[in-house]
Design an enzyme around this catalytic site. Structure first.
Site, PDB file in Angstrom:
ATOM      1  N   ASN A  99     -51.922  23.237  -1.604  1.00  0.00           N
ATOM      2  CA  ASN A  99     -53.087  22.535  -2.141  1.00  0.00           C
ATOM      3  C   ASN A  99     -52.662  21.396  -3.059  1.00  0.00           C
ATOM      4  O   ASN A  99     -51.719  21.535  -3.831  1.00  0.00           O
ATOM      5  CB  ASN A  99     -53.989  23.506  -2.909  1.00  0.00           C
ATOM      6  CG  ASN A  99     -54.490  24.617  -2.002  1.00  0.00           C
ATOM      7  OD1 ASN A  99     -54.415  24.501  -0.784  1.00  0.00           O
ATOM      8  ND2 ASN A  99     -54.985  25.688  -2.585  1.00  0.00           N
ATOM      9  N   HIS A 116     -47.233  20.018  -0.880  1.00  0.00           N
ATOM     10  CA  HIS A 116     -47.876  18.815  -0.342  1.00  0.00           C
ATOM     11  C   HIS A 116     -48.248  17.804  -1.424  1.00  0.00           C
ATOM     12  O   HIS A 116     -49.064  16.919  -1.192  1.00  0.00           O
ATOM     13  CB  HIS A 116     -49.109  19.206   0.490  1.00  0.00           C
ATOM     14  CG  HIS A 116     -48.757  19.956   1.739  1.00  0.00           C
ATOM     15  ND1 HIS A 116     -49.667  20.639   2.506  1.00  0.00           N
ATOM     16  CD2 HIS A 116     -47.567  20.131   2.363  1.00  0.00           C
ATOM     17  CE1 HIS A 116     -49.060  21.208   3.537  1.00  0.00           C
ATOM     18  NE2 HIS A 116     -47.775  20.916   3.466  1.00  0.00           N
ATOM     19  N   CYS A 124     -45.712   4.147  -5.749  1.00  0.00           N
ATOM     20  CA  CYS A 124     -45.753   2.768  -5.242  1.00  0.00           C
ATOM     21  C   CYS A 124     -45.572   2.779  -3.732  1.00  0.00           C
ATOM     22  O   CYS A 124     -44.595   3.330  -3.213  1.00  0.00           O
ATOM     23  CB  CYS A 124     -44.661   1.933  -5.905  1.00  0.00           C
ATOM     24  SG  CYS A 124     -44.651   0.231  -5.270  1.00  0.00           S
ATOM     25  N   CYS A 128     -41.124   0.197  -5.129  1.00  0.00           N
ATOM     26  CA  CYS A 128     -40.495  -0.851  -5.951  1.00  0.00           C
ATOM     27  C   CYS A 128     -39.519  -0.261  -6.965  1.00  0.00           C
ATOM     28  O   CYS A 128     -38.797  -0.994  -7.628  1.00  0.00           O
ATOM     29  CB  CYS A 128     -41.561  -1.673  -6.667  1.00  0.00           C
ATOM     30  SG  CYS A 128     -42.357  -0.807  -8.045  1.00  0.00           S
ATOM     31  N   CYS A 147     -49.886  -0.526  -8.185  1.00  0.00           N
ATOM     32  CA  CYS A 147     -48.698  -0.028  -8.872  1.00  0.00           C
ATOM     33  C   CYS A 147     -48.521  -0.788 -10.187  1.00  0.00           C
ATOM     34  O   CYS A 147     -48.531  -2.030 -10.173  1.00  0.00           O
ATOM     35  CB  CYS A 147     -47.473  -0.226  -7.971  1.00  0.00           C
ATOM     36  SG  CYS A 147     -45.912   0.058  -8.834  1.00  0.00           S
ATOM     37  N   CYS A 150     -45.106  -3.252  -9.893  1.00  0.00           N
ATOM     38  CA  CYS A 150     -45.007  -4.476  -9.089  1.00  0.00           C
ATOM     39  C   CYS A 150     -46.362  -5.103  -8.779  1.00  0.00           C
ATOM     40  O   CYS A 150     -46.416  -6.199  -8.209  1.00  0.00           O
ATOM     41  CB  CYS A 150     -44.246  -4.189  -7.794  1.00  0.00           C
ATOM     42  SG  CYS A 150     -45.177  -3.117  -6.663  1.00  0.00           S
ATOM     43  N   GLY A 186     -55.370  32.450   2.034  1.00  0.00           N
ATOM     44  CA  GLY A 186     -56.254  31.296   2.243  1.00  0.00           C
ATOM     45  C   GLY A 186     -55.616  30.144   2.976  1.00  0.00           C
ATOM     46  O   GLY A 186     -55.940  28.988   2.719  1.00  0.00           O
TER      47      GLY A 186
HETATM   48  P1  OAD Z   1     -57.012  25.249   6.195  1.00  0.00           P
HETATM   49  O1  OAD Z   1     -58.306  24.577   5.913  1.00  0.00           O
HETATM   50  O2  OAD Z   1     -56.310  24.910   7.464  1.00  0.00           O
HETATM   51  O3  OAD Z   1     -57.213  26.830   6.197  1.00  0.00           O
HETATM   52  C1  OAD Z   1     -57.945  27.455   5.177  1.00  0.00           C
HETATM   53  C2  OAD Z   1     -57.925  28.935   5.476  1.00  0.00           C
HETATM   54  O4  OAD Z   1     -58.550  29.591   4.399  1.00  0.00           O
HETATM   55  C3  OAD Z   1     -58.689  29.321   6.749  1.00  0.00           C
HETATM   56  O5  OAD Z   1     -57.856  30.178   7.513  1.00  0.00           O
HETATM   57  C4  OAD Z   1     -59.918  30.066   6.231  1.00  0.00           C
HETATM   58  O6  OAD Z   1     -60.276  31.146   7.085  1.00  0.00           O
HETATM   59  C5  OAD Z   1     -59.409  30.595   4.914  1.00  0.00           C
HETATM   60  N1  OAD Z   1     -60.434  30.816   3.868  1.00  0.00           N
HETATM   61  C6  OAD Z   1     -61.576  30.134   3.619  1.00  0.00           C
HETATM   62  N2  OAD Z   1     -62.182  30.602   2.521  1.00  0.00           N
HETATM   63  C7  OAD Z   1     -61.410  31.600   2.043  1.00  0.00           C
HETATM   64  C8  OAD Z   1     -61.483  32.484   0.910  1.00  0.00           C
HETATM   65  N3  OAD Z   1     -62.482  32.404   0.027  1.00  0.00           N
HETATM   66  N4  OAD Z   1     -60.496  33.400   0.747  1.00  0.00           N
HETATM   67  C9  OAD Z   1     -59.461  33.491   1.636  1.00  0.00           C
HETATM   68  N5  OAD Z   1     -59.354  32.697   2.719  1.00  0.00           N
HETATM   69  C10 OAD Z   1     -60.295  31.760   2.918  1.00  0.00           C
HETATM   70  O7  OAD Z   1     -56.075  24.997   4.924  1.00  0.00           O
HETATM   71  P2  OAD Z   1     -54.490  25.112   4.807  1.00  0.00           P
HETATM   72  O8  OAD Z   1     -53.943  26.220   5.593  1.00  0.00           O
HETATM   73  O9  OAD Z   1     -54.198  25.040   3.361  1.00  0.00           O
HETATM   74  O10 OAD Z   1     -52.091  19.258   4.706  1.00  0.00           O
HETATM   75  O11 OAD Z   1     -54.067  23.743   5.470  1.00  0.00           O
HETATM   76  C11 OAD Z   1     -52.713  23.401   5.478  1.00  0.00           C
HETATM   77  C12 OAD Z   1     -52.567  21.916   5.391  1.00  0.00           C
HETATM   78  O12 OAD Z   1     -53.316  21.279   6.422  1.00  0.00           O
HETATM   79  C13 OAD Z   1     -53.151  21.294   4.133  1.00  0.00           C
HETATM   80  O13 OAD Z   1     -52.292  21.360   3.028  1.00  0.00           O
HETATM   81  C14 OAD Z   1     -53.378  19.889   4.546  1.00  0.00           C
HETATM   82  C15 OAD Z   1     -54.052  20.170   5.851  1.00  0.00           C
HETATM   83  O14 OAD Z   1     -54.111  19.150   6.759  1.00  0.00           O
HETATM   84  C16 OAD Z   1     -51.938  17.963   4.526  1.00  0.00           C
HETATM   85  O15 OAD Z   1     -52.829  17.232   4.171  1.00  0.00           O
HETATM   86  C17 OAD Z   1     -50.531  17.515   4.779  1.00  0.00           C
END
Ligand code: OAD
Length: 245
Positions: A99, A116, A124, A128, A147, A150, A186
């Site tokens: 997150n 992440h 920047c 720079c 920035c 620069c 999550g």
């Molecule tokens: P996702 O949105 O892919 O997954 C969220 C997960 O949390 C899902 O499996 C839901 O079922 C679960 N969920 C929702 N509410 C919940 C709760 N109250 N308690 C427990 N689980 C719950 O998010 P991430 O796995 O974090 O990357 O996504 C990974 C990465 O993909 C992110 O960091 C971001 C995204 O694109 C980048 O931006 C590089």
């Protein structure tokens, strides 16, 4: 069911928790996938890649400004609070997060590994030489942000698709995979390398658990899948553990 996980936690000397967007869902931060997820309404290719930023920095910044404004009005929830307490109680409890909202930090989590990056940090775009900086103003004074070194474009301090994670963060995360209990909470467990950490921990002998309201590809890999909300389960675990480690 939670008794088994509590018992494992009680015996554990090292505990690692990997968190994803679902841990901040109860705080009001939108997740990426699933119902109401950001990638249901927006295309990652248009907003979260270096190519998208090079093409249209104003559009990308507009989206990040909107997310910053949303997150600014959110507070850490019970899951963040329990994890923060665990890291305060024990130096051998590590939280690794995907997150970028920094709610773990606002809850007081120690030694957090932010795989992440952070939406509250900027760097920047032209590299720079100005070191990344923190700016929590909402909205930022210049649109798109600039920035201070620069005067060129600044970018959000987050890892976009197609970019590498910081080697130091990856190394810290990998080290934390040597643990007795590894919990993935999550996260949809499909974005690598974060999703591979659970497998690493399992291969090194950790007891693995998932806390998620839905099934994910990790559900069949873990020793225990707890199908419930993080903000409900972590306080229950905390209650079962008098004081951690
Ligand atoms: P996702 O949105 O892919 O997954 C969220 C997960 O949390 C899902 O499996 C839901 O079922 C679960 N969920 C929702 N509410 C919940 C709760 N109250 N308690 C427990 N689980 C719950 O998010 P991430 O796995 O974090 O990357 O996504 C990974 C990465 O993909 C992110 O960091 C971001 C995204 O694109 C980048 O931006 C590089």
């Amino acid at each position: 069911m939670l008794e088994t996980l509590s018992a494992r936690l009680k015996e554990a000397r090292r505990v690692t928790v990997l968190t994803g967007a679902g841990v901040s869902a109860a705080s009001g931060v939108p997740t990426f996938r699933g119902a109401g997820g950001l990638w249901r309404s927006f295309r990652a290719e248009d907003l979260a890649t270096p190519e998208a930023f090079a093409r249209d920095p104003a559009l990308v910044w507009e989206w990040y400004e909107w997310r910053r404004a949303t997150i600014a009005s959110c507070q850490p929830n019970a899951a963040h609070d329990v994890l923060a307490q665990w890291t305060r109680d024990s130096k051998t409890c590590t939280v690794i997060t995907q997150n970028v909202d920094d709610l773990h930090i606002r809850a007081g989590t120690q030694r957090l590994v932010r795989l992440h990056g952070s939406i509250w940090e900027l760097s920047c775009w032209n590299r720079c030489g100005t070191l990344p900086w923190r700016d929590e103003r909402v909205p930022l004074p210049a649109q798109p942000a600039t920035c201070p070194g620069c005067g060129g474009l600044a970018r959000p301090g987050v890892v976009w698709f197609g970019e590498s994670l910081s080697p130091a963060d990856l190394n810290a995360a990998s080290t934390a995979c040597t643990c007795d209990v590894f919990i993935a909470a999550g996260t949809s467990a499909i974005v690598y390398p974060a999703a591979g950490l659970l497998q690493q921990a399992k291969m090194r002998g950790a007891f693995t658990a998932e806390i998620n309201v839905d099934a994910t590809p990790a559900s069949s890999l873990v020793d225990m899948a707890v199908k419930d909300a993080a903000e409900v389960v972590f306080p229950q675990l905390a209650e079962a553990l008098p004081r951690l480690w």
